[in-house]
Design an enzyme around this catalytic site. Structure first.
Site, PDB file in Angstrom:
ATOM      1  N   SER A  14       0.802  -1.223   0.000  1.00 20.79           N
ATOM      2  CA  SER A  14       0.000   0.000   0.000  1.00 20.79           C
ATOM      3  C   SER A  14       0.835   1.274   0.000  1.00 20.79           C
ATOM      4  O   SER A  14       0.308   2.361  -0.181  1.00 20.79           O
ATOM      5  CB  SER A  14      -0.957   0.033   1.198  1.00 20.79           C
ATOM      6  OG  SER A  14      -0.273   0.386   2.370  1.00 20.79           O
TER       7      SER A  14
ATOM      8  N   LYS B  20       1.285   4.250   7.239  1.00 14.62           N
ATOM      9  CA  LYS B  20       0.465   5.062   6.344  1.00 14.62           C
ATOM     10  C   LYS B  20       0.844   6.545   6.486  1.00 14.62           C
ATOM     11  O   LYS B  20       1.585   6.927   7.395  1.00 14.62           O
ATOM     12  CB  LYS B  20      -1.026   4.917   6.680  1.00 14.62           C
ATOM     13  CG  LYS B  20      -1.616   3.524   6.449  1.00 14.62           C
ATOM     14  CD  LYS B  20      -1.770   3.212   4.985  1.00 14.62           C
ATOM     15  CE  LYS B  20      -2.468   1.870   4.779  1.00 14.62           C
ATOM     16  NZ  LYS B  20      -1.680   0.731   5.243  1.00 14.62           N
TER      17      LYS B  20
END
Length: 202
Positions: A126, A163
């Protein structure tokens, strides 16, 4: 802990010297070239040294040799420091970051000036658009706060994920860097630390 054979001790000292002089372990090929043996022979020596508790290796990764003995870690020069590898962190869906030391890696001391610096192994894709790949070691500086746009390790329901951090009006948004994936939104996300570097094996 079992003693090393004469040849294993030479290989082990070569690994230590490489870390002292270059700040990184040698590759299997470099070990083979040094001792004029095949790559398989070098690999067999590494596995034997690992079995006796002197190092830890990672499968299918060229420079994935980690020191495990305190006396060896303390012998590294001041400009190279070692930090613990603490479990895994997801760069996809969150994976529990187990607080157990898997091993140690040497890094330049400028990356470990503040106490609490550690590494987590990245799992998933990701963050690939930020240049962070599956299998990388994320070097994390322990912090409980972050600014918008910083890459952080955050705890979401007891699971850790890597993230980009954004604080919004009533929740925290953890944004991936992969156009195929959606952000994680949470009112209870907790920042564990800030990304300060990536350690990658080729």
């Amino acid at each position: 802990m079992k003693d090393l054979t004469d040849k294993q001790e030479l290989v082990y000292k070569f690994i230590l010297n490489s870390m002292k002089e270059r700040g990184m372990p040698p590759t299997i090929r470099e070990i083979g070239d040094k001792f004029e043996i095949t790559a398989k022979g070098a690999y067999d020596h590494l596995k034997a040294i690992e079995k006796k508790g002197f190092i830890k290796t990672q499968k299918n990764q060229s420079r994935a040799i980690e020191l495990t003995r305190n006396d060896a870690l303390e012998s590294l020069p001041a400009q190279v420091m070692t930090i613990p590898v603490l479990g895994r962190v997801a760069a996809g869906m969150p994976i529990l970051a187990e607080e157990n030391v898997e091993g140690y890696i040497p890094i330049p001391d400028r990356l470990a000036k503040k106490p609490g610096t550690f590494a987590l192994r990245v799992v998933g894709d990701s963050m690939i658009e930020a240049g962070i790949n599956d299998g990388d070691l994320a070097i994390i500086q322990k912090k409980e706060t972050a600014r918008n746009g910083e890459i952080v390790v955050a705890l979401v329901e007891d699971e850790a994920t890597l993230k980009v951090f954004y604080k919004e009006s009533d929740h925290i948004r953890l944004e991936p860097r992969n156009a195929k994936l959606k952000p994680i939104k949470s009112k209870k996300a907790q920042v564990m630390g800030k990304l300060i570097g990536i350690y990658r094996f080729y």
